[in-house]
Scaffold this motif. Structure first.
Motif, mmCIF file in Angstrom:
data_model
loop_
_atom_site.group_PDB
_atom_site.id
_atom_site.type_symbol
_atom_site.label_atom_id
_atom_site.label_comp_id
_atom_site.label_asym_id
_atom_site.label_seq_id
_atom_site.Cartn_x
_atom_site.Cartn_y
_atom_site.Cartn_z
ATOM 1 N N ILE A 105 0.865 -1.173 0.000
ATOM 2 C CA ILE A 105 0.000 0.000 0.000
ATOM 3 C C ILE A 105 0.905 1.228 0.000
ATOM 4 N N GLU A 107 1.069 5.667 -0.497
ATOM 5 C CA GLU A 107 0.302 6.891 -0.291
ATOM 6 C C GLU A 107 0.765 7.919 -1.310
ATOM 7 N N SER A 112 -4.690 6.569 -0.338
ATOM 8 C CA SER A 112 -4.145 5.224 -0.171
ATOM 9 C C SER A 112 -4.402 4.400 -1.431
ATOM 10 N N ILE A 246 -8.742 1.106 0.922
ATOM 11 C CA ILE A 246 -7.950 1.804 -0.090
ATOM 12 C C ILE A 246 -8.864 2.294 -1.202
#
Length: 298
Positions: A105, A107, A112, A246
């Motif tokens: 994941i 950013e 996200s 997300i």
């Protein structure tokens, strides 16, 4: 078709390694190869790249490196591929999670984004090269027992058609032949090379290491292969977005480029053009640092 030569150089003495490899490609002696100021600048830039990529993927890099298990080492290679991709993408992105489901994941602009990372491989070549690398490890152990002071990085140039039939039936013979060649080279003795070895290039190095020099034609990357790769990864995207909170999910297809295991010639006209559950799809040649920006969903 495109031909590619791939060898390994020692990080301790890259200039010598580059001269040796260029000389082999040009069929001349390393002493006749001169490196330009631009070449030295590129070597320095590569060192800087490594440091910047580590910064992008830490603290996850250090954590996986310290674990040193089969699983952590596999994840580490994926993380390094992601780091290289982010370096060449050159956007303000940080890695916030390094687990599974999805693989990572990140950013980006306070958003996200899940990243699924996969590769495309020639399974037949993968099996052959894995076997050859296992043989090289056995050779290193045998040579170390017979000559404990011998150090160096040895690029062994194999002729695939000659070694292929021996990989399963004559493994011990292969190990003995390779060891004898390297020990003879180290002692300045000339012995006939076995038919499956074209040459061995010796580069100064603080440890003993055998590595595979590859000389191969790039296969074309087909539309069907890409479609199959995308479809295998699409199934769980909805679940990822719901369980991991997300907003988007990207697919990063990494082509190694530094080995015939995963090196392809990409024709942009052959890339699939279909709706996909992924918000973005990237194809990344990690050898050349080239990113092909694919599907973008609104």
């Amino acid at each position: 078709m495109i031909r590619r030569f791939v060898g390994k150089i020692s990080g301790e003495n890259p200039e010598e390694g580059i001269r040796i490899i260029i000389a082999k490609m040009l069929n001349t002696h390393p002493s006749l190869i001169s490196l330009s100021d631009e070449d030295f600048a590129q070597i320095k830039e590569m060192d800087n790249q490594i440091l910047k990529i580590k910064e992008l993927i830490n603290p996850f890099y250090d954590s996986l490196k310290n674990k040193n298990t089969k699983e952590s080492n596999k994840k580490l290679l994926e993380l390094i591929d992601l780091g290289k991709f982010l370096y060449f993408l050159n956007q303000d992105i940080r890695v916030v999670e390094c687990e599974e489901q999805p693989d990572f994941i990140i950013e980006c602009k306070s958003e996200s984004i899940g990243v699924e990372l996969t590769g495309i491989y020639d399974d037949t070549v993968v099996a052959e090269i894995k076997t050859i690398r296992k043989i090289f490890k056995k050779c290193e152990q045998t040579i170390a027992k017979r000559s404990s002071t011998l150090k160096g990085l040895f690029n062994v140039i194999i002729i695939p058609d000659k070694i292929r039939e021996k990989l399963t039936t004559k493994r011990e013979q292969l190990i003995n032949s390779i060891c004898e060649c390297i020990l003879a080279m180290a002692n300045n003795k000339h012995i006939p090379k076995p038919d499956f070895i074209e040459d061995i290039l010796w580069n100064q190095h603080s440890t003993l290491e055998l590595t595979l020099w590859e000389n191969y034609w790039l296969a074309d990357l087909s539309t069907d292969t890409l479609l199959q790769t995308i479809m295998k990864k699409e199934e769980k995207i909805t679940v990822y977005k719901a369980t991991k909170n997300i907003n988007k999910c990207w697919l990063l297809i990494v082509i190694d480029g530094a080995s015939s295991i995963s090196s392809f010639n990409i024709n942009l006209d052959s890339l699939p053009n279909h709706l996909t559950a992924f918000d973005r799809i990237f194809i990344f040649d990690s050898f050349k640092g080239v990113i092909i920006n694919g599907q973008v969903n609104p």
